[in-house]
Design a protein around this motif. Sequence first.
Motif, short mmCIF file in Angstrom:
data_model
loop_
_atom_site.label_atom_id
_atom_site.label_comp_id
_atom_site.label_asym_id
_atom_site.label_seq_id
_atom_site.Cartn_x
_atom_site.Cartn_y
_atom_site.Cartn_z
N UNK A 7 0.84 -1.21 0.00
CA UNK A 7 0.00 0.00 0.00
C UNK A 7 0.87 1.25 0.00
N UNK A 8 1.91 1.23 0.81
CA UNK A 8 2.85 2.39 0.83
C UNK A 8 3.44 2.59 -0.57
N UNK A 9 3.82 1.49 -1.16
CA UNK A 9 4.47 1.54 -2.49
C UNK A 9 3.54 2.17 -3.54
N UNK A 10 2.26 1.83 -3.45
CA UNK A 10 1.34 2.35 -4.49
C UNK A 10 0.65 3.64 -4.05
N UNK A 11 1.10 4.17 -2.92
CA UNK A 11 0.60 5.49 -2.52
C UNK A 11 -0.65 5.49 -1.68
N UNK A 12 -0.99 4.33 -1.07
CA UNK A 12 -2.15 4.29 -0.19
C UNK A 12 -1.69 4.32 1.26
N UNK A 13 -2.51 4.93 2.11
CA UNK A 13 -2.17 5.01 3.52
C UNK A 13 -2.33 3.61 4.16
N UNK A 14 -1.24 3.03 4.70
CA UNK A 14 -1.35 1.67 5.25
C UNK A 14 -2.25 1.57 6.47
N UNK A 65 10.69 -4.67 4.31
CA UNK A 65 11.12 -3.27 4.35
C UNK A 65 10.63 -2.55 3.10
N UNK A 66 10.60 -1.24 3.18
CA UNK A 66 10.17 -0.43 2.02
C UNK A 66 11.09 -0.67 0.85
N UNK A 67 12.39 -0.71 1.15
CA UNK A 67 13.37 -0.89 0.08
C UNK A 67 13.15 -2.24 -0.62
N UNK A 68 12.86 -3.24 0.18
CA UNK A 68 12.65 -4.59 -0.37
C UNK A 68 11.43 -4.60 -1.32
N UNK A 69 10.38 -3.93 -0.92
CA UNK A 69 9.18 -3.93 -1.77
C UNK A 69 9.41 -3.05 -3.01
N UNK A 70 10.16 -1.95 -2.84
CA UNK A 70 10.51 -1.13 -4.00
C UNK A 70 11.29 -1.97 -5.01
N UNK A 71 12.24 -2.74 -4.51
CA UNK A 71 13.04 -3.59 -5.41
C UNK A 71 12.17 -4.64 -6.07
N UNK A 72 11.25 -5.19 -5.30
CA UNK A 72 10.36 -6.23 -5.85
C UNK A 72 9.57 -5.68 -7.03
N UNK A 73 9.09 -4.44 -6.89
CA UNK A 73 8.28 -3.85 -7.96
C UNK A 73 9.14 -3.37 -9.13
N UNK A 74 10.38 -2.96 -8.85
CA UNK A 74 11.18 -2.42 -9.95
C UNK A 74 11.97 -3.51 -10.68
N UNK A 75 12.07 -4.68 -10.06
CA UNK A 75 12.81 -5.77 -10.72
C UNK A 75 11.87 -6.93 -11.01
N UNK A 76 10.73 -6.60 -11.55
CA UNK A 76 9.73 -7.63 -11.80
C UNK A 76 10.23 -8.60 -12.86
N UNK A 77 9.97 -9.85 -12.58
CA UNK A 77 10.42 -10.92 -13.47
C UNK A 77 9.35 -11.20 -14.52
#
Length: 235
Positions: A53-60, A141-153
């Motif tokens: 939710x944080x990643x896509x801009x929604x309030x968790x 972590x936020x960084x982990x989820x950011x990486x997950x979304x930016x390095x999509x397989x």
Amino acid sequence: MCSGRVDLEFVLRAFSNGMDGVFIGGCRLNECNYITHGNYDALNMVLLCRRIMERIGLNPARLRVEFMTSGEGNLFTEVVDDFSKAINELGPLGQSEGLDEDELSSRLAEARKLVPYIKIEKREKLASRLKNKEEYDELFTRQEIDELFSEIVSYHIDPAKCQACMICYRRCPVEAISGGKNTIHVIDQDICIKCGTCLEACPPRFGAVNKITGQPVPPPIPEEERSIVRKSKVT
Ligand code: SF4
Ligand code: SF4
């Protein structure tokens, strides 16, 4: 029956359907009547979903999980009242986040499409048994989820290598692969849930399936170029 049954997809679907908040109530941790301890699964899913939710801009804060026994009616009333108050203060979904309806739907749709992939990628952490609340923030972590979304397989079938053996076609769980006898197989990226089964299934002597990380997928080969002419059939 069990909070562990509440899937990540259910929560994102509720938001997609216009819910302003989602509350999940589960049995007290470590007091599960079964060996499954599904309430830990619910907790882990919520911690992951809040990061998404944080990643896509929604309030968790729009998603909450609380654990209590069936005899704690007063506690249930208190937490639901408190949650309802918090959601009322946030207002309709998207409003406090500054997202218009189209942007909100598109972000939620994109996240929902990735749910099977995210669940596979994070399966080990989703099975965690956290001991105390201090560990909650660290699980994802936020960084982990950011990486997950930016390095999509993505998975792609190399048309030069595909031998149309149809193994991947038969094994794909969502029928994302089109093809047939003597026809080069192609993955429909809109249907693919990125499970990786085709990569594992394609015989090593062909090695036709490629895993692509964080890069665009080559366009599908045109239909008129998908026929495979075997050398033995050429006269
Ligand atoms: S990655 Fe999974 S869903 Fe996608 S095409 Fe391969 S088998 Fe099908
Ligand atoms: S398993 Fe490999 S060789 Fe066989 S159809 Fe699929 S991609 Fe082609």
